[in-house]
Each structure stands twice: as structure tokens, then as C-alpha cells.
Design a protein around this motif. Sequence first.
Motif, PDB file in Angstrom:
ATOM      1  N   LEU A 191      -9.337  11.092  -2.804  1.00 45.52           N
ATOM      2  CA  LEU A 191     -10.095  10.197  -1.929  1.00 45.52           C
ATOM      3  C   LEU A 191     -11.543  10.072  -2.390  1.00 45.52           C
ATOM      4  N   LEU A 192     -12.105  11.186  -2.855  1.00 45.28           N
ATOM      5  CA  LEU A 192     -13.487  11.155  -3.348  1.00 45.28           C
ATOM      6  C   LEU A 192     -13.607  10.196  -4.535  1.00 45.28           C
ATOM      7  N   ILE A 193     -12.683  10.362  -5.496  1.00 39.64           N
ATOM      8  CA  ILE A 193     -12.731   9.502  -6.681  1.00 39.64           C
ATOM      9  C   ILE A 193     -12.533   8.041  -6.282  1.00 39.64           C
ATOM     10  N   THR A 194     -11.542   7.800  -5.400  1.00 37.89           N
ATOM     11  CA  THR A 194     -11.280   6.422  -4.992  1.00 37.89           C
ATOM     12  C   THR A 194     -12.474   5.819  -4.280  1.00 37.89           C
ATOM     13  N   ARG A 230      -7.528  -3.795  14.065  1.00 38.56           N
ATOM     14  CA  ARG A 230      -6.592  -4.379  13.097  1.00 38.56           C
ATOM     15  C   ARG A 230      -5.642  -3.324  12.541  1.00 38.56           C
ATOM     16  N   LEU A 231      -6.163  -2.114  12.362  1.00 42.13           N
ATOM     17  CA  LEU A 231      -5.326  -1.020  11.853  1.00 42.13           C
ATOM     18  C   LEU A 231      -4.160  -0.765  12.809  1.00 42.13           C
ATOM     19  N   ARG A 232      -4.466  -0.773  14.106  1.00 40.08           N
ATOM     20  CA  ARG A 232      -3.419  -0.562  15.105  1.00 40.08           C
ATOM     21  C   ARG A 232      -2.315  -1.602  14.917  1.00 40.08           C
ATOM     22  N   LEU A 269      -4.853  -5.477   9.030  1.00 39.68           N
ATOM     23  CA  LEU A 269      -5.868  -5.158   8.023  1.00 39.68           C
ATOM     24  C   LEU A 269      -5.846  -6.139   6.847  1.00 39.68           C
ATOM     25  N   GLY A 270      -4.635  -6.573   6.462  1.00 40.43           N
ATOM     26  CA  GLY A 270      -4.497  -7.451   5.312  1.00 40.43           C
ATOM     27  C   GLY A 270      -5.217  -8.772   5.505  1.00 40.43           C
ATOM     28  N   THR A 330     -10.836  -1.417   2.718  1.00 39.07           N
ATOM     29  CA  THR A 330     -10.197  -0.780   1.568  1.00 39.07           C
ATOM     30  C   THR A 330     -10.125   0.730   1.759  1.00 39.07           C
ATOM     31  N   MET A 331     -11.206   1.326   2.254  1.00 38.97           N
ATOM     32  CA  MET A 331     -11.201   2.775   2.487  1.00 38.97           C
ATOM     33  C   MET A 331     -10.095   3.172   3.459  1.00 38.97           C
ATOM     34  N   VAL A 332      -9.962   2.418   4.552  1.00 32.77           N
ATOM     35  CA  VAL A 332      -8.935   2.757   5.548  1.00 32.77           C
ATOM     36  C   VAL A 332      -7.540   2.623   4.944  1.00 32.77           C
ATOM     37  N   ALA A 333      -7.327   1.549   4.165  1.00 28.95           N
ATOM     38  CA  ALA A 333      -6.018   1.347   3.554  1.00 28.95           C
ATOM     39  C   ALA A 333      -5.695   2.475   2.571  1.00 28.95           C
TER      40      ALA A 333
END
Lengths: 314, 308
Positions: free
Chosen positions: A16-19, A94-96, A266-267, A286-289
Motif C-alpha cells: 500500500l505504501l508503494i502504491t 459511492r463505496l457503499r 466508485l467507478g 484510487t486509494m480506496v479502490a
Amino acid sequence: MLKYLLRRLGFLILTLLITSMVIFIVTQFLPGDVARVILGREAGEAALEALREELGLKDPLPVQYTRWLVNFIRGDWGKSYSTKTEIRPLVLGRLRNSLMLAAVILVISVPLAILLGVIAGLNENKFVDNVISIASLAVVGLPEFVTGLVLIQIFSFRLKLFPANSSIRPTTSFIEALPMLILPAMTATLVLLAYIARLTRAGVIEELKQQYVRTADLKGLPRRTVIFKHVLRNALIPTITVVAISMGWLISGLIVIENVFNYPGLGRLMVFAIDRRDLPLLQAVTMVAVLGFALSNLVADILYAILDPRIRLG
Amino acid sequence: MGFEAELRHSGGSVEGDRPSTLATSSHPVTGWRKASYFLRALLAKPASALGFIIFTLFLLLALFGPLIAPYGVNEQIAADAGQPPSAKHWFGTDNLGRDVFSRVVLGAREILGLAGLGTAIAVFFGTTIGLATGYLGGWFDEILMRIFDGLLAMPLLLLALLLLGTLGPSKNSVLLVIIIVYTPIVSRVVRSAVLSVRQRGFIEAARLRGEHMPYILFREILPSVLPALAVEAALRFSYAIFLVASLGFLGVGVQPPSPDWGLMVREARNNVNQIPWAMYYPAAAIALIVIGVNLLADGIKRVLLESQ
């Protein structure tokens, strides 16, 4: 088991850090000046300078990155350039919706795909297998929007069974939303089904060749026992990984499908953010996805370790 | 020269499984024979043959599209707007009076060109990086691979969209996105293929007879990783078509008034009830070419596996 779990967790955090760095660096390549994007063409130099100062755009990149990441973890995701509102409630809402759709898709497709894959695998190169294999090969490559539009044509315009537009409101409950979820879910299921079924089939065929199956057959166990007690137990372990890998597909697929059906997940938010060049929003989505993708991989790893002792001990 | 050829030859026969594609440049006859053998093996299965035919058809459209298309890409005949398919307009016309058949035909060059060029450049970069990192190893390899891990830790479409969000939607951005997303993937495949041959006798022999590095990389190692590379390139190409079409449909890829099929589907959606043909013909073209290229890629993979 605990040691294995901790190692996977450490790996997850590292990924996750690298991403997050990739996401941050990529979004720095935006041509032009962020302050000008926000304030528009007519803004004076003094106003631009003040905003740059306020946003911390003059700090060195590592400082900006650390601040952005720390804020993200603390839950301060900033304000959207385009809607001028807080990003977090918007993204979480949106995530929901996306999770709701994903849940319906997985509940329908995974059991069905495994069933089809097992049937095809047990009847290798017979008629049933060929039908399943050719059908899945034809469907698996189709872009989701083509499949989705065909389904709309059939089930919405011709048969008038389900609505073509799935734009639910934030207040819509799951039960109310369900009829609108069916067509998007069917679209995703068609592709996912083919994908999982193909890999399950390969797993079953592989297991059937093993020595222990012959031993079980030769010692006179009924075919049914051999298949259910021995073959399937082993053949389904890789299938779990397949489901995890297909989460990556599911996320990509959802982005397209949500846009076909106007489903507020989200999309669609992501495409909206790109359309408006809304960087903070794009970063957050993007982070959440990516977080969702990484977590589903972790769950798969854990399930895998529970089912196959060789992995956590090896 | 004689000694070298001898050494190379004996290396090849001892290793047994090393493809002798090296000979292609100096002996064109063997190259042709190889190609015709490959084609025959490919066409032996109906599914692969179908894929080959579909792909060739679209390739011809891409090459000779302007000769086939009866109307121009953006030629608007206002009087004919929204016409159903007829003898005059085979696939009908869209809401602006553009001939759908012409646009579908001319769109072939658009999608095959973009996906093909992007894949080709990515394969070139990926092969070079994969060969170098696999052969050299060390910190250079380590750092590059970690960067690639970071890039590939997210789903491909997500990465593509993230890049497009910053580059802004355009044809060049789509090309750049294909290259950025695929180069790491191809590098990895080539690198792992290199790792499996690096310690073999014929590489050692080349090193001992004092060959310079580019020679070893491109003349000794490359031929042995070629099958893996060919399979990967075919798969990448089929997914690139998929990606270009999907990005066009999302409106974040190629921009109007290009005859990109995904974009045509997007533009025709709003009028689908009145002018369905403007949407379904480009959608069918996408479906057909994706299935065709997938079948072809499957066939290439099968033939290369069988010949090993």
C-alpha cells in the motif's frame, strides 16, 4: 498461523505504501498549474500565489507526499476541486454502492461458476465440457460495455423486466435497489463466470490425474465419494485464489459497468474526476479502490492458509 | 567464424530445446519453411483458424479502409440523418448523417493502429529491459523490479485511468498509457524467461569466446525467450484492443470526431431507441475483433507449446 498472518499484514502495508507513492507521483505529472486549474484562467498572480501557499504546493515533493498520506490516514481527504465539498463523505457513499453491487455479483457468480467449472472438468472433452468451454471463451473476451448494452436491449427494451438505468439515490435501501442491481450484476457475472469456471475446470482436471485418485478408485470407493471427498476438496483450493485474482478484474469491470448503467459507484466517480481533472478526488478514489483490492487479496491469503496447512507451515 | 558457428551449433544440439531461430536471417529458406509450418499448425484447429480469418479481415480493412469506405469519416449528409440500413448506407446513418459502415471500416485502422503501435513499443522496451535486468541482475534489476511491483499492484484499468486523469484524454495519452502499463508486464515475462536460460551452456560458451553483451542478449538469449515473448505479445495486443475500446466508451480515451468504435458506441447510446444501428454495428465490430484476436492468441500459444 499468527506469524504467517503478521507477515502477510506487513507485506500488505508495504504494498500500500508503494502504491500510494505511485498514485501520488503519477498525479504530479499534471501539465499546468494546479492553482490555475482551481481558480481558472482569469485569476490574478497574487491570488494564485496565495492559493499555492495555502495548498503547500511550494514544499518539496517528499514533504507534500508525507502530508498527503498522513492526512489520508487521519481521514482528512481534502476538498474536491469541482464540487467544492468534502471528499470523504462523497467517496464513502459511492463505496457503499459499489460494495452492494459487488456483493450481489459475487453471491451469484462464484457458486455458479464453480458448479459449471466442476461439471466441465469432470466431463473433460465431452459435449458438456465443449459447450461450457466455447461459451466461456466467447464471453470472457467481450468488453463489459458490449455485454451490458446487449443485456439492456434484451431485458430492458424488449422484455421490459428490469430498468436500463440504475441511478439509485443515496437514501435508496438495498431491497429497493435490488431490481436495478440485477442487470449490472448479470453483466459482471457473465464475464466472471467464464473466467472462474475455466480455472476451476483446469483445477479439477489436474486433480483427477493425481495418484491418490487412482488409489481411491482402485480400492473400490464409489465414484461419488472419490469426487466429493477427495478431488473437489483439493481442486477448490486454487479456486479461492482465482476468486481473489478476479477481484482485480471485478474492480476494473465495475468501473465500466457502472458507467454503462449510470450506477453511482466508485467507478463513475472516478470517470467524473478524470473528466473534471479533479486530482484530489481522483487520488482518493484510487486509494480506496487499491485498498479494497489489497484487503481482498489478504482475505484470500488467509483463507488459503486455513485450507492448506502446507502454506502456513512452509 | 567457422569455429563460432561450430560452437553455437554444438551448444544448440546439446541443449536440445533451444530454438534455432538464429538461422532466420542468414537462411531465408528455413525462415519461410518455419513460417509456413507455423501457419499450418495454427490453422489445424478450427477455433484458431477462425481467429486468424477474423484478424486478417480486420487487418485488410485497416490497410485498405479508405478504398473500401464509400463515404468520408466525418462526411455529414444532413438529409440522410438517422436512416436505417439500406443499399445506399449498408449500416445506416447516425444522428448527424454520417455513414455508419464507412466509420466502422475506417475505425479498424484507428483501433488496430493504436493498440498495435502501443503494444509494439511496449514489447520493444519491455524486451530490452527484461533482457538487461535478467542478465545483469544486481541493484539495477532490484530497483526497477520494485518500481514495477508498485505500478502493477493495482488493477490495470485503475492505473490506466489514473494516468489518463493526469495526462488528459487524447489519442496520444492512450498510446502512452498502453506503453506505460505494458512495459513492466512484458519486462517481467522476459526477465523470468532469461533467468531460466542464463546459466545454460550456450550462454557460458558465448561469454567465454568473448562476445560483447548486446550480442549475447539479442543473438543468444533472445531466441530462447522468443516463444514466451510471442505469447505475451499476442495476449497484450488482444487486451490493448479491449482497453482502447473501453477507454473510448468511457469518454476518457480517443476524442470525437474520431471513428473509434468505443467512442461511436458512446455517442450513439443516447439515441439508441431511435437509431439502434449506429450503436450496434460498432459494438459488433468490437465484439468480433476481440473474440478473433483472443482465438488467435490462444492458437499461437497452443502451437508454441506444442513445438517445444
